[in-house]
Design a protein around this motif. Structure first.
Motif, PDB file in Angstrom:
ATOM      1  N   GLN A 248      27.229 -42.833 -45.700  1.00  0.00           N
ATOM      2  CA  GLN A 248      27.518 -43.130 -47.098  1.00  0.00           C
ATOM      3  C   GLN A 248      27.280 -41.950 -48.027  1.00  0.00           C
ATOM      4  O   GLN A 248      28.035 -41.732 -48.969  1.00  0.00           O
ATOM      5  CB  GLN A 248      26.659 -44.310 -47.558  1.00  0.00           C
ATOM      6  CG  GLN A 248      27.004 -44.811 -48.953  1.00  0.00           C
ATOM      7  CD  GLN A 248      26.277 -46.095 -49.294  1.00  0.00           C
ATOM      8  OE1 GLN A 248      25.471 -46.589 -48.514  1.00  0.00           O
ATOM      9  NE2 GLN A 248      26.563 -46.651 -50.450  1.00  0.00           N
ATOM     10  N   MET A 249      26.236 -41.147 -47.768  1.00  0.00           N
ATOM     11  CA  MET A 249      25.838 -40.099 -48.700  1.00  0.00           C
ATOM     12  C   MET A 249      25.835 -38.746 -47.994  1.00  0.00           C
ATOM     13  O   MET A 249      25.261 -38.596 -46.918  1.00  0.00           O
ATOM     14  CB  MET A 249      24.440 -40.401 -49.251  1.00  0.00           C
ATOM     15  CG  MET A 249      23.953 -39.432 -50.316  1.00  0.00           C
ATOM     16  SD  MET A 249      22.235 -39.794 -50.794  1.00  0.00           S
ATOM     17  CE  MET A 249      22.387 -41.511 -51.287  1.00  0.00           C
ATOM     18  N   GLU A 294      26.977 -33.947 -54.525  1.00  0.00           N
ATOM     19  CA  GLU A 294      26.704 -35.131 -53.712  1.00  0.00           C
ATOM     20  C   GLU A 294      27.862 -36.111 -53.815  1.00  0.00           C
ATOM     21  O   GLU A 294      28.401 -36.334 -54.888  1.00  0.00           O
ATOM     22  CB  GLU A 294      25.409 -35.812 -54.164  1.00  0.00           C
ATOM     23  CG  GLU A 294      25.077 -37.082 -53.383  1.00  0.00           C
ATOM     24  CD  GLU A 294      23.829 -37.787 -53.907  1.00  0.00           C
ATOM     25  OE1 GLU A 294      23.814 -39.033 -53.925  1.00  0.00           O
ATOM     26  OE2 GLU A 294      22.872 -37.088 -54.296  1.00  0.00           O
ATOM     27  N   ASP A 296      28.860 -40.082 -52.705  1.00  0.00           N
ATOM     28  CA  ASP A 296      28.390 -41.380 -52.210  1.00  0.00           C
ATOM     29  C   ASP A 296      29.589 -42.309 -52.054  1.00  0.00           C
ATOM     30  O   ASP A 296      30.233 -42.671 -53.045  1.00  0.00           O
ATOM     31  CB  ASP A 296      27.390 -42.015 -53.192  1.00  0.00           C
ATOM     32  CG  ASP A 296      26.096 -41.230 -53.283  1.00  0.00           C
ATOM     33  OD1 ASP A 296      25.898 -40.336 -52.453  1.00  0.00           O
ATOM     34  OD2 ASP A 296      25.295 -41.510 -54.193  1.00  0.00           O
TER      35      ASP A 296
END
Length: 589
Positions: A248-249, A294, A296
């Motif tokens: 997911q991240m 980042e 997500d």
């Protein structure tokens, strides 16, 4: 050493000075010891005075330097928080620099310009303007896909082609029997700006996950991948691989801006209906300079037990595919899947996960996005290139583009799913001209191939714009011109404008644009006007390059209609008689 009284020393100093300078003291000239001592004291005093003056000068110079440095730092900080100041300074410094020559921008005689910006409005959205642009919330208005920045600036390839010719939005109309059957949701890119210290920490602690290196995607089957530049393709492979791994991240594998990331994510989502657990929303953190640090991903509930969900999905898909496998050609397979999906699915705006193929194939209830994603997946499994196309048809809408032997065709299974007992083919295998009265592409879908196939085109049905057999969209446009004018510049009569409506000055142009916007109000629409002379055309083009058009009319017009966000595409086309057609495609909200 003898210490002299202060008063005596002063008298001796002035006496020695008088003796030395006027040369009336014989003892001074002959080597008088007292005069030599006093002369030495005088010279030392003069040197100290000169050194003191130098120190005062250096001190003043240092203070001046500190003042200038402080002013410079203050100006830099001001520019950081007030980009308009920077632009004003640049315009002043480079006002004499030659701007891009009008008429040389495009070889077809059309010059294009695009911009999007926000202003503060007491009656409008004010500070929420930035989030409104990229929120992806569904509205009853056309999305802003036409306001994409030029290729190469949004993560797109520099050599990307756009052969699709969109119809005029003002001419679109939705038949009553399909009104409201839409439901496509744009990609929602939620963002958060972080400080550089936090960004550095994320970059050191957050891994890139699966980079997808070694994966390949053929442009025939994955056209959105082919639209991206090399950096975008790398991040595309990374997102695809991590979505498959349910990671997911992760940190982006390439330096990419938050704006570029949206195009990349949309490309992944549009190309892969098999990723039914991937949601249409994602979250990213980015630095002050816009660099994403980042990513997500968001997954729907099917990801909780993905292996079971995949098995159920494949079982339902195979129940349709088994009936099409034995058919003779791609057209028969395509038509069979069209009919089977309409039989299997019911339109339901409130259906769960309605942007996924899973909602249609497994749950049997979905919206236009679910119909199109399911159709895309099934035809891909049958070896038929099928693309997910998004746009506007009264509301945000999704349909498909299918490649058969002689070209591409539009297919809208949602609108063919009517309340009648028999299956409708009103929107099956249609050309862009057929869809010209009801559908217009937006976002990345404008770069998909144009649909001009004729061999498998369904007969005309009520409510569908007819196209002349064998004619392309360009040929139909040429038909509207006088016979003697084809291949030459259009005249104002050809576009329905009289000589009295031609504008002759920049102030007239600004006034006309202001009135058009105030009369129409907020929304997504087109308007056009005609200006006289190359000088005026160049003048207004420069006004858009330098954004002086905002002060000329746009900011006042936005205030008058309580709008805070403006997106605009401008096209200038040369007409006969040294006149120029200016077409504005605007989004005001």
């Amino acid at each position: 050493m003898k210490v002299f009284d202060t008063q005596v020393c002063r008298q001796d100093l002035w006496y020695a000075a008088d003796c030395l300078l006027v040369q009336r003291c014989k003892k001074a000239r002959s080597g008088c010891a007292r005069c030599k001592l006093v002369s030495h004291i005088l010279l030392c005093a003069l040197k100290q005075r000169r050194n003191g003056e130098k120190m005062k000068f250096l001190k003043k110079l240092g203070i001046l330097f500190l003042i200038l440095f402080s002013l410079f730092c203050g100006f830099v900080i001001l520019c950081a928080f007030r980009p308009d100041v920077t632009k004003s300074v640049a315009d002043f410094l480079y006002s004499d620099k030659e701007t891009e020559a009008f008429g040389e921008v495009s070889p077809d005689g059309k010059t294009q310009f695009g911009t999007i910006y926000a202003i503060e409005s007491d009656a409008g959205n004010g500070g929420e303007a930035e989030s409104d642009i990229g929120s992806g919330d569904e509205t009853d208005e056309a999305p802003d896909g036409d306001f994409n920045l030029p290729a190469g600036q949004e993560g797109l390839a520099e050599d990307i082609n756009r052969d699709y010719i969109p119809p005029r939005e003002s001419e679109l109309s939705v038949p009553e029997n399909v009104a409201g059957k839409n439901g496509y949701q744009e990609v929602q890119d939620e963002r958060e700006q972080v400080e550089d210290e936090v960004a550095e920490l994320l970059q050191t602690q957050l891994g890139v996950g699966n980079t997808g290196d070694g994966l390949t995607f053929d442009a025939l089957w994955y056209p959105y991948y082919a639209m991206l530049d090399e950096k975008g393709k790398h991040v595309y492979r990374q997102i695809y691989a991590n979505a498959n791994d349910l990671t997911q991240m992760f940190a982006p594998v390439e330096d990419i801006s938050a704006e570029q990331l949206k195009a990349v994510f949309q490309a992944v989502y549009n190309d892969h209906p098999a990723l039914f657990w991937l949601d249409t929303a994602y979250f990213c953190k980015y630095k002050r300079n816009g660099q994403c640090v980042e990513i997500d991903l968001r997954f729907n509930q099917t990801a909780l037990d993905l292996e079971k969900s995949k098995a159920v999905f494949s079982e339902n898909a195979n129940s349709v595919l088994s009936g099409a496998g034995g058919l003779q050609n791609d057209y028969e397979k395509e038509r069979y899947v069209h009919d089977a999906l309409i039989e299997k699915i019911s339109y339901n705006m409130g259906a769960q996960m309605n942007q996924s193929a899973y909602s249609g194939l497994v749950n049997g209830q979905t919206v236009c996005a679910g119909y199109a994603r399911a159709y895309q997946y099934l035809l891909q499994q049958l070896g038929i290139p099928c693309y997910y196309c998004t746009g506007f048809a009264g509301e945000n809408h999704a349909w498909n583009i299918v490649k058969l032997e002689d070209g591409y065709y539009n297919v809208d299974t949602t609108w063919d799913d009517t309340e009648t007992e028999s299956v409708s083919y009103d929107y099956f295998n249609k050309t862009d001209a057929d869809y010209g009265a009801t559908h217009v592409r937006r976002e990345l879908s404008v770069y998909l191939p144009p649909c001009n196939g004729q061999t498998y085109r369904e007969p005309d049905q009520p409510g569908v714009q007819k196209a002349q057999s064998g004619q392309s969209r360009e040929e139909e446009i040429m038909e509207t011109l006088p016979a003697e004018g084809r291949g030459e510049l259009k005249d104002i009569e050809d576009i329905g404008i009289s000589g009295e409506e031609v504008l002759h000055s920049l102030s007239d142009y600004y006034e006309d644009c202001y009135n058009r916007i105030v009369e129409t109000g907020q929304g997504n629409y087109e308007f056009y006007n005609v200006v006289e002379g190359i000088e005026l055309a160049q003048e207004l083009y420069t006004a858009y390059q330098k954004e002086t058009f905002r002060e000329g009319y746009m900011d006042n017009a936005m205030t008058a209609i309580s709008a805070s966000v403006c997106g605009m595409n401008l096209e200038i086309e040369e007409l006969a008689g040294d006149r120029y057609l200016v077409t504005h495609t605007v989004r005001l909200k």
